[in-house]
Design a protein around this motif. Sequence first.
Motif, short mmCIF file in Angstrom:
data_model
loop_
_atom_site.label_atom_id
_atom_site.label_comp_id
_atom_site.label_asym_id
_atom_site.label_seq_id
_atom_site.Cartn_x
_atom_site.Cartn_y
_atom_site.Cartn_z
N ILE A 73 55.56 59.79 55.74
CA ILE A 73 56.08 60.41 54.52
C ILE A 73 56.70 59.38 53.58
O ILE A 73 56.58 59.49 52.35
CB ILE A 73 57.09 61.54 54.89
CG1 ILE A 73 57.42 62.41 53.67
CG2 ILE A 73 58.34 60.98 55.53
CD1 ILE A 73 58.12 63.71 54.03
N GLY A 74 57.30 58.36 54.14
CA GLY A 74 57.95 57.34 53.32
C GLY A 74 56.99 56.64 52.37
O GLY A 74 57.31 56.39 51.21
N SER A 75 55.77 56.36 52.85
CA SER A 75 54.83 55.66 51.98
C SER A 75 54.01 56.63 51.14
O SER A 75 53.49 56.27 50.09
CB SER A 75 53.91 54.77 52.82
OG SER A 75 53.23 55.55 53.77
N ALA A 76 53.90 57.90 51.57
CA ALA A 76 53.08 58.85 50.82
C ALA A 76 53.82 59.46 49.62
O ALA A 76 53.19 59.93 48.68
CB ALA A 76 52.59 59.96 51.75
N ALA A 77 55.14 59.44 49.66
CA ALA A 77 55.91 59.97 48.53
C ALA A 77 55.92 58.94 47.42
O ALA A 77 56.40 57.83 47.60
CB ALA A 77 57.34 60.28 48.99
N ILE A 78 55.37 59.30 46.27
CA ILE A 78 55.27 58.30 45.20
C ILE A 78 56.27 58.59 44.07
O ILE A 78 56.53 59.75 43.73
CB ILE A 78 53.84 58.23 44.61
CG1 ILE A 78 53.39 59.61 44.11
CG2 ILE A 78 52.85 57.70 45.62
CD1 ILE A 78 52.23 59.51 43.16
N PRO A 79 56.84 57.53 43.50
CA PRO A 79 57.79 57.72 42.40
C PRO A 79 57.05 58.13 41.13
O PRO A 79 56.03 57.52 40.78
CB PRO A 79 58.43 56.34 42.22
CG PRO A 79 57.47 55.37 42.83
CD PRO A 79 56.67 56.10 43.85
N VAL A 80 57.51 59.20 40.47
CA VAL A 80 56.87 59.63 39.23
C VAL A 80 57.80 59.55 38.01
O VAL A 80 57.35 59.55 36.87
CB VAL A 80 56.28 61.06 39.34
CG1 VAL A 80 55.00 61.05 40.17
CG2 VAL A 80 57.28 62.05 39.91
N ARG A 81 59.08 59.52 38.26
CA ARG A 81 60.08 59.34 37.20
C ARG A 81 61.25 58.62 37.87
O ARG A 81 61.29 58.52 39.09
CB ARG A 81 60.64 60.69 36.66
CG ARG A 81 59.63 61.71 36.19
CD ARG A 81 59.05 61.37 34.83
NE ARG A 81 58.28 62.46 34.28
CZ ARG A 81 57.07 62.85 34.69
NH1 ARG A 81 56.48 62.24 35.70
NH2 ARG A 81 56.45 63.85 34.09
N GLU A 82 62.24 58.23 37.07
CA GLU A 82 63.44 57.70 37.68
C GLU A 82 64.08 58.80 38.53
O GLU A 82 64.23 59.95 38.07
CB GLU A 82 64.42 57.24 36.57
CG GLU A 82 65.45 56.28 37.13
CD GLU A 82 66.40 55.78 36.06
OE1 GLU A 82 66.16 56.03 34.87
OE2 GLU A 82 67.39 55.12 36.45
N ASN A 83 64.43 58.47 39.76
CA ASN A 83 65.05 59.43 40.69
C ASN A 83 64.16 60.60 41.11
O ASN A 83 64.65 61.61 41.62
CB ASN A 83 66.35 60.00 40.11
CG ASN A 83 67.40 58.95 39.90
OD1 ASN A 83 67.58 58.08 40.75
ND2 ASN A 83 68.08 59.01 38.76
N LEU A 84 62.86 60.53 40.83
CA LEU A 84 61.98 61.65 41.18
C LEU A 84 60.72 61.16 41.88
O LEU A 84 60.01 60.30 41.37
CB LEU A 84 61.62 62.43 39.90
CG LEU A 84 60.75 63.69 40.07
CD1 LEU A 84 61.42 64.72 40.97
CD2 LEU A 84 60.47 64.32 38.70
N TRP A 85 60.48 61.72 43.06
CA TRP A 85 59.31 61.35 43.86
C TRP A 85 58.50 62.61 44.15
O TRP A 85 59.07 63.71 44.25
CB TRP A 85 59.74 60.75 45.20
CG TRP A 85 60.33 59.38 45.10
CD1 TRP A 85 59.72 58.18 45.34
CD2 TRP A 85 61.70 59.05 44.74
NE1 TRP A 85 60.60 57.14 45.15
CE2 TRP A 85 61.82 57.64 44.78
CE3 TRP A 85 62.82 59.81 44.38
CZ2 TRP A 85 63.01 56.97 44.49
CZ3 TRP A 85 64.00 59.15 44.08
CH2 TRP A 85 64.09 57.75 44.13
N VAL A 86 57.19 62.44 44.29
CA VAL A 86 56.37 63.59 44.66
C VAL A 86 55.51 63.24 45.87
O VAL A 86 54.91 62.16 45.95
CB VAL A 86 55.51 64.09 43.46
CG1 VAL A 86 54.58 63.03 42.92
CG2 VAL A 86 54.72 65.33 43.85
N LEU A 87 55.52 64.17 46.81
CA LEU A 87 54.58 64.09 47.92
C LEU A 87 53.48 65.07 47.53
O LEU A 87 53.66 66.29 47.59
CB LEU A 87 55.27 64.50 49.23
CG LEU A 87 54.41 64.47 50.50
CD1 LEU A 87 53.83 63.08 50.76
CD2 LEU A 87 55.23 64.93 51.70
N GLY A 88 52.37 64.53 47.09
CA GLY A 88 51.39 65.32 46.36
C GLY A 88 50.42 66.12 47.22
O GLY A 88 50.18 65.81 48.38
N ALA A 89 49.86 67.14 46.59
CA ALA A 89 48.81 67.94 47.22
C ALA A 89 47.45 67.48 46.71
O ALA A 89 47.34 66.88 45.65
CB ALA A 89 49.01 69.41 46.90
N SER A 90 46.46 67.78 47.49
CA SER A 90 45.09 67.54 47.06
C SER A 90 44.26 68.68 47.64
O SER A 90 44.74 69.43 48.49
CB SER A 90 44.59 66.19 47.56
OG SER A 90 44.84 66.11 48.94
#
Length: 291
Positions: A69-86
Amino acid sequence: MRTIAVLNQKGGVGKTTTVANVAAALSLTGVRTLVIDLDPQAHLTIHLGADSETDAPGVYDVLTGSADIGSAAIPVRENLWVLGASINLVGAESELVNEVGREIILRKALDHIRGQYDYVLIDCPPSLGLLTLNALAAVTEVLIPVQPHFLALQGFSRLLQTIALVQSRINPALQVTAIVMCMFDSRTSLSSEVREDIDKFLRSARDSDAPWSKATIVPVHIRRNIKLAEAPSYGKTIFEYEPTCNGAIDYMAMADWLLTGTLQQPHSLSAHADHAPSEPPPHTETEEHEG
Ligand code: ADP
Ligand code: MG
């Protein structure tokens, strides 16, 4: 780390809009926020401008054990990360069906990142299947968005039964903490009638040991606002798209309420003058709050 699943098995009630914009509001106030998109339609992932069609690992890979989970959660804004769906998330439920402990995969994954985020918000799919069970097993709080509609509470008892079952069998800490009225229109009596019905229901559960006995209606009602519906197609949060619109005001006030348990912004109070603020949300004392 406060963990909240945003759940209603009805589609189109405002789950994704709420997760995206509450998370954006939290991150703007400096709160480290992770959102997890558990809906194979990937609307949240797309809304936040992340790519749902890359080969980069996302929640599917975390559930199937091929990414952490640590590497799959990507930063999208300052202070905001998304673990995305596909789209391959569609197959996850059947792929995991013979897996031992399949309901607690997400919970185990979150155990690895405790302390790295202040808030984790999970956008659930419109069903009560294995993905939703993973969300319910992983969090301590459930937030239920409701759209005032004449069938708004249809399916509600099944939703609550599922939550009660998960609480009694896998996650004793699970509580429904709040119900948020989305697409609220104070000019229609239907909106206030639905709110009244929910209020009555919650009051009747106050002295019970049901996992919703401490739930409150979020004192900020999210008003119907076309800007909220437009923002996703630009990959923008409401604060980027139209920071002064009612949608931005409401979601910022709701984030404030989550953070402080009180309504801080006078303008949102007066905008919602048709209903008095209710008591603060029940805080989960069992959880430490870092930061
Ligand atoms: P869900 O995730 O529960 O399926 P969504 O958040 O995707 O629901 O909302 C359903 C639709 O309603 C979307 O098109 C969204 O843009 C729109 N919508 C959500 N909240 C509001 C609102 N307060 N005012 C206007 N449109 C809204
Ligand atoms: Mg959605």
